[in-house]
Design a protein around this motif. Structure first.
Motif, PDB file in Angstrom:
ATOM      1  N   THR A  67      41.127  41.942  54.268  1.00  0.00           N
ATOM      2  CA  THR A  67      41.966  43.007  53.721  1.00  0.00           C
ATOM      3  C   THR A  67      41.137  44.005  52.917  1.00  0.00           C
ATOM      4  O   THR A  67      41.328  45.219  53.029  1.00  0.00           O
TER       5      THR A  67
ATOM      6  N   ASN B 298      43.890  32.011  53.604  1.00  0.00           N
ATOM      7  CA  ASN B 298      44.303  33.063  52.676  1.00  0.00           C
ATOM      8  C   ASN B 298      43.094  33.797  52.098  1.00  0.00           C
ATOM      9  O   ASN B 298      43.055  35.030  52.063  1.00  0.00           O
TER      10      ASN B 298
ATOM     11  N   LEU C  51      49.826  38.083  53.105  1.00  0.00           N
ATOM     12  CA  LEU C  51      49.115  37.275  52.124  1.00  0.00           C
ATOM     13  C   LEU C  51      50.087  36.579  51.169  1.00  0.00           C
ATOM     14  O   LEU C  51      49.870  35.426  50.772  1.00  0.00           O
TER      15      LEU C  51
ATOM     16  N   LEU D 170      45.949  43.697  45.066  1.00  0.00           N
ATOM     17  CA  LEU D 170      46.106  42.521  45.917  1.00  0.00           C
ATOM     18  C   LEU D 170      46.720  41.366  45.148  1.00  0.00           C
ATOM     19  O   LEU D 170      47.648  40.698  45.636  1.00  0.00           O
TER      20      LEU D 170
ATOM     21  N   VAL E 131      40.261  36.081  43.618  1.00  0.00           N
ATOM     22  CA  VAL E 131      40.320  37.357  44.339  1.00  0.00           C
ATOM     23  C   VAL E 131      39.199  38.287  43.873  1.00  0.00           C
ATOM     24  O   VAL E 131      38.578  38.985  44.682  1.00  0.00           O
TER      25      VAL E 131
ATOM     26  N   GLN F  41      41.916  37.641  52.580  1.00  0.00           N
ATOM     27  CA  GLN F  41      41.718  38.577  51.473  1.00  0.00           C
ATOM     28  C   GLN F  41      40.460  39.405  51.687  1.00  0.00           C
ATOM     29  O   GLN F  41      40.454  40.621  51.468  1.00  0.00           O
ATOM     30  N   GLN F  42      39.375  38.762  52.122  1.00  0.00           N
ATOM     31  CA  GLN F  42      38.145  39.497  52.376  1.00  0.00           C
ATOM     32  C   GLN F  42      38.344  40.507  53.498  1.00  0.00           C
ATOM     33  O   GLN F  42      37.871  41.645  53.426  1.00  0.00           O
TER      34      GLN F  42
ATOM     35  N   GLN G 151      50.536  40.524  46.273  1.00  0.00           N
ATOM     36  CA  GLN G 151      50.574  39.225  46.939  1.00  0.00           C
ATOM     37  C   GLN G 151      51.440  38.257  46.144  1.00  0.00           C
ATOM     38  O   GLN G 151      52.288  37.553  46.710  1.00  0.00           O
TER      39      GLN G 151
END
Length: 368
Positions: free
Chosen positions: A218, A211, A113, A234, A292, A215-216, A238
């Motif tokens: 992850t 990206n 990420l 995160l 995020v 994230q989702q 990141q």
């Protein structure tokens, strides 16, 4: 978090949401207040960062790597809150008991990420140097389409007619802008640089969509936690990886040697030069944090929708501050972008209504 409903669908016999990607709202006013606050971070951070990025180039800034660095280097401002919440969220003993394979997977996710964010930041830096703010902002409207595409493969995103209509309107919005690009070239920019700026803006938008979808994924597959701490994890890690990667690029390119000269020739002065970069870093960090957090609370698609909703405000701000042209084509493009947001918002309303009806029906059956 995006995996909440997946858990409910697999382990509970109760009602399910109309779409797997839809997460039903909770009757928790505090939670929705947080969501509204995160949306403000996204909208305010985005507009401020775009304006300051353009100011940097307008007044004599030339380093694309410096502008890329400030997009990710602002994460230390949330470290105090991170360490306070860290003590409350998890004990040191629990951290030691985490499996090595889990730590390795998390490290891989954060590095992936972070590198993606660094690449995305550099592409946008090139775009901001060679294109007007309004043009970059409106091209970025296609990020929702890119995010939906990647979310389809990564997060099993389902498409309803209203979502498809939203993506269609946002895509046409960007196509109209590209068709009108010949009259929007900044003074002094060559054809080659202008085309390069357009290409970088499009690829930057695509990598941003990837990206956010990642994230989702992850949150669902790697972090797997109900605690808000994972959002801070995160964002910080990141950004740390992106900062390291961008710093390497800054030194490898040799642009770091020109920073003192750039500061001296900056039209607004040395102090304003520093304040512009600091303000840009803080603005981007607010945008990243809010985005995020929205992915965690709802979904990647919703986070993107909020970002796209704020895009029409950037051309208006650019028109007032930098006197960018607001042509009729741009006006139509903005209207289509807003229409795309409204289409998605109406789909959310229908999902809420269907979920409530399903819940009431299940309650009536259980009481009978």
């Amino acid at each position: 978090m995006a995996d909440h409903e997946a858990k409910g669908a697999s382990s509970s016999p109760g009602p399910v949401s109309p779409r797997p990607d839809y997460r039903p709202p909770r009757s928790n006013m505090l939670r929705w207040f947080r969501i509204a606050l995160y949306a403000i971070f996204v909208l305010g951070g985005q507009i401020a960062a775009v304006m300051l990025s353009r100011l940097y180039f307008e007044k004599g800034g030339t380093s694309k790597w410096v502008l890329t660095l400030v997009q990710c280097v602002g994460f230390p401002i949330i470290l105090p809150y991170y360490f306070i919440s860290q003590r409350k969220a998890i004990s040191f003993t629990a951290a030691l008991n985490t499996k090595p394979s889990t730590w390795l997977l998390r490290v891989f996710a954060f590095v992936y990420l972070g590198l993606l964010a660094a690449g995305n930041g550099y592409l946008y830096s090139v775009a901001f140097e060679y294109l007007p703010v309004s043009t970059v902002a409106l091209i970025s409207a296609s990020q929702l389409a890119f995010n939906a595409f990647f979310s389809y493969f990564l997060n099993s995103q389902k498409f309803t007619p209203l979502i498809i209509n939203s993506l269609f309107l946002l895509t046409i919005s960007s196509v109209l802008l590209v068709a009108n690009n010949s009259s929007e070239r900044p003074a002094g920019e060559s054809n080659g640089r202008y085309v390069l700026g357009f290409i970088c803006a499009i690829f930057g938008t695509a990598t941003y969509g990837l990206n956010v979808a990642s994230q989702q994924l992850t949150f669902r597959k790697v972090l797997k936690s109900e605690s808000f701490k994972v959002v801070l994890d995160l964002v910080i890690f990141q950004s740390l990886v992106a900062t390291i990667a961008t710093s390497v690029g800054l030194f490898a390119s040799g642009e770091w040697e020109l920073l003192k000269t750039e500061m001296d020739v900056y039209l607004l002065g040395r102090t304003s030069y520093v304040m512009t970069l600091v303000g840009t870093a803080v603005s981007w960090q607010a945008f990243v944090f809010g985005g995020v957090a929205l992915v965690f609370e709802l979904s990647a698609l919703f986070s993107n929708v909020i970002g796209v909703f704020g895009l029409p405000f950037s051309p208006i701000a650019a028109m007032l501050v930098y006197h960018d042209k607001m042509s009729s084509i741009k006006g139509i493009s903005m209207a289509l972008a807003i229409g795309g947001f409204i289409s998605y918002a109406y789909q959310q309303y229908l999902d809420d209504r269907d979920f409530k009806a399903e819940t009431n029906k299940d309650t009536e059956v259980s009481e009978a």
